[in-house]
Design a protein around this motif. Structure first.
Motif, PDB file in Angstrom:
ATOM      1  N   HIS A  54      -8.677   3.120  -4.419  1.00 14.44           N
ATOM      2  CA  HIS A  54      -9.858   2.244  -4.334  1.00 14.44           C
ATOM      3  C   HIS A  54     -10.182   1.641  -5.692  1.00 14.44           C
ATOM      4  O   HIS A  54     -10.492   0.446  -5.804  1.00 14.44           O
ATOM      5  CB  HIS A  54     -11.043   3.057  -3.812  1.00 14.44           C
ATOM      6  CG  HIS A  54     -12.303   2.265  -3.680  1.00 14.44           C
ATOM      7  ND1 HIS A  54     -12.496   1.306  -2.700  1.00 14.44           N
ATOM      8  CD2 HIS A  54     -13.447   2.273  -4.418  1.00 14.44           C
ATOM      9  CE1 HIS A  54     -13.693   0.765  -2.838  1.00 14.44           C
ATOM     10  NE2 HIS A  54     -14.293   1.342  -3.875  1.00 14.44           N
ATOM     11  N   HIS A  67      -4.327  -0.306  -1.197  1.00 10.78           N
ATOM     12  CA  HIS A  67      -4.642   0.294   0.105  1.00 10.78           C
ATOM     13  C   HIS A  67      -3.941   1.656   0.232  1.00 10.78           C
ATOM     14  O   HIS A  67      -2.741   1.774  -0.037  1.00 10.78           O
ATOM     15  CB  HIS A  67      -4.185  -0.616   1.245  1.00 10.78           C
ATOM     16  CG  HIS A  67      -4.455  -0.034   2.603  1.00 10.78           C
ATOM     17  ND1 HIS A  67      -5.713   0.072   3.128  1.00 10.78           N
ATOM     18  CD2 HIS A  67      -3.610   0.495   3.525  1.00 10.78           C
ATOM     19  CE1 HIS A  67      -5.652   0.627   4.320  1.00 10.78           C
ATOM     20  NE2 HIS A  67      -4.391   0.897   4.587  1.00 10.78           N
ATOM     21  N   GLY A 120       0.811  -1.212   0.000  1.00 10.58           N
ATOM     22  CA  GLY A 120       0.000   0.000   0.000  1.00 10.58           C
ATOM     23  C   GLY A 120       0.842   1.257   0.000  1.00 10.58           C
ATOM     24  O   GLY A 120       2.077   1.213   0.058  1.00 10.58           O
ATOM     25  N   THR A 166      -3.279   5.065   2.747  1.00 10.29           N
ATOM     26  CA  THR A 166      -3.337   5.736   4.046  1.00 10.29           C
ATOM     27  C   THR A 166      -2.974   7.201   3.827  1.00 10.29           C
ATOM     28  O   THR A 166      -1.972   7.498   3.168  1.00 10.29           O
ATOM     29  CB  THR A 166      -2.352   5.116   5.055  1.00 10.29           C
ATOM     30  OG1 THR A 166      -2.651   3.721   5.207  1.00 10.29           O
ATOM     31  CG2 THR A 166      -2.453   5.807   6.415  1.00 10.29           C
ATOM     32  N   GLU A 222      -7.623   4.816   4.654  1.00  8.63           N
ATOM     33  CA  GLU A 222      -7.433   4.923   6.099  1.00  8.63           C
ATOM     34  C   GLU A 222      -6.952   6.345   6.371  1.00  8.63           C
ATOM     35  O   GLU A 222      -5.912   6.756   5.853  1.00  8.63           O
ATOM     36  CB  GLU A 222      -6.401   3.920   6.594  1.00  8.63           C
ATOM     37  CG  GLU A 222      -6.126   4.019   8.088  1.00  8.63           C
ATOM     38  CD  GLU A 222      -5.029   3.073   8.553  1.00  8.63           C
ATOM     39  OE1 GLU A 222      -4.569   3.225   9.696  1.00  8.63           O
ATOM     40  OE2 GLU A 222      -4.616   2.194   7.760  1.00  8.63           O
TER      41      GLU A 222
END
Length: 446
Positions: A120, A125, A102, A127, A148
């Motif tokens: 997405h 992933h 990620g 953050t 996140e």
């Protein structure tokens, strides 16, 4: 309202967020990377199915500026800014191992949104670390796109320190929002589209923050049409690129709050600076009031809701700082539209005030029956519309038979406002115009 998890992240004393800022291997002062034209064409090929080819059309503002103005409406990207171009390309260029771990980045909003959305979409992933000053709306949108979100740090410097620390600990790939080579290449695709959509361009006026957009656009435009002038526009409250040019290298500067918060980067990128510096023909800095007027003009004449950073190019033209372009064909990227609705309201009101169309004055009138009514009748005769009226008796120092009346009203233009001023000065002895009126002052003067 943010959830409890995000609120916990914002707690703590300032010293708890002071972390070691690890070096980003893609953005180093000792070995800056100078991008090339093939970097941009490669990005254009890869992202063409992931981003929107936004329109670049002639503006109604051409008539009032004396220039042939074309607006590149990149705020029409899905997340509302040009940042999608670089984010999409940077994510697509990750290795399989990097994808599995990620990515992470620090951002006030637009870059975070772009990474969240395309991460997405691509199954990566994401953050994002956002400082406590980041708009809640953007925090929530990033979460809705599956990212996140960590809200930590009083400013971007502290947020970046935390993001870089997490990258080291968890194996995330850190993607700098304005200096990563793939980010700059992706932003350059905006320049390619401009020269494909508009013929015989004389100049491109580009907002400048960290430098990634102007680096990519200048490289694309100058590679194809060297005679096109590339002009950068900064907020005068954060002129980090201008100071970097004067110093010959990126330098850290103190910044102030600005309507163009997307441009408030205290130090431009190393790669962006090395790529853009030889290609920029001129840099200008705009005042806050012209940013507000530019936002107002775009809403009224173009029906475009654009944030301060996105309106910076037009602001410089409206302020008369680029009069050498009169009679020329000029392209202005409207590069972001993510403005808080509360901030938008303030910007429009400030723009109206600077434009002379929203006027505030205070006048001392008789407190006898009919005193305030006479004032309203007088204002009405001038054709001015009263929006708000307040009166004060306790703190007026002239006499007990007077009342201080503060009025906010709407006029057609500055000439209309001047007519109101003349009428009031003729009929009252104590009148003051302005944004700040002190009711404790013993009387007013013209």
């Amino acid at each position: 309202m943010v959830n409890d998890e995000i609120l916990v992240e914002t707690m703590g004393e300032p010293d708890q967020v002071e972390e070691k800022l690890f070096e980003d291997p893609q953005c180093t002062p000792d070995s800056p990377q100078v991008l090339t034209f093939p970097d941009i064409t490669s990005a254009a090929f890869k992202i063409k199915t992931g981003i929107i080819r936004t329109p670049c059309i002639k503006s109604h503002l051409s008539a009032i500026t004396g220039m042939d103005i074309y607006l590149k409406k990149d705020f029409l990207q899905f997340t509302g800014s040009f940042k999608e171009r670089g984010a999409c390309y940077a994510l697509m260029m990750l290795s399989e191992e990097q994808r599995s771990y990620g990515v992470i980045s620090a951002s006030l909003g637009n870059h975070a949104l772009a990474l969240s959305y395309h991460g997405h979409r691509l199954g990566i992933h994401v953050t994002v670390v956002m400082p406590i000053i980041a708009p809640i709306m953007k925090i929530q949108l990033c979460k809705q796109h599956g990212a996140e979100v960590i809200v930590k740090g009083n400013d971007m410097k502290e947020a970046k320190a935390h993001a870089m620390s997490l990258a080291q600990k968890k194996g995330f790939t850190y993607i700098n929002g304005y200096d990563h080579p793939h980010i700059i290449s992706g932003q350059g695709t905006l320049g390619l589209e401009i020269v494909e959509q508009v013929e015989d361009i004389d100049a491109v006026v580009v907002p400048v923050g960290g430098g990634g957009l102007i680096a990519g656009v200048a490289l694309a435009v100058k590679s194809l049409h060297p005679k096109i002038k590339v002009i950068g526009v900064e907020s005068e409250r954060c002129n980090s690129f201008t100071q970097a040019l004067e110093a010959g290298k990126p330098v850290s500067i103190a910044i102030q709050s600005t309507l163009a918060d997307g441009l408030a980067v205290p130090m431009v990128g190393y790669n962006a600076f090395e790529t853009a510096a030889p290609l920029i023909d001129k840099m200008v800095q705009v005042k806050e009031e012209w940013l507000a007027i530019a936002i107002l003009r775009l809403v009224e004449l173009e029906k475009c809701v654009v944030e301060g950073a996105g309106a910076a190019g037009l602001a410089a033209i409206l302020a008369g700082q680029l009069d050498e372009l009169k009679g020329k064909k000029v392209v202005i990227p409207l590069c972001g539209g993510n403005i808080d609705t509360t901030i938008l309201g303030r910007c429009l009101e400030r723009g109206l005030a600077v434009d002379g169309r929203l006027v505030k004055f205070s006048v001392t009138v008789s407190d006898r029956p009919g005193g305030i009514a006479d004032l309203c009748k007088l204002v009405n005769k001038t054709g001015v519309s009263i929006k708000d009226i307040m009166h004060e008796r306790a703190w007026i120092a002239s006499d007990v038979f007077s009342v201080q009346v503060t009025v906010v009203c709407e006029t057609m233009d500055k000439d209309h406002a001047n007519k109101l001023r003349q009428v009031l000065n003729k009929n009252y002895t104590r009148v003051v115009f302005g944004d700040t009126i002190n009711p404790n002052v013993n009387g007013f003067c013209n």
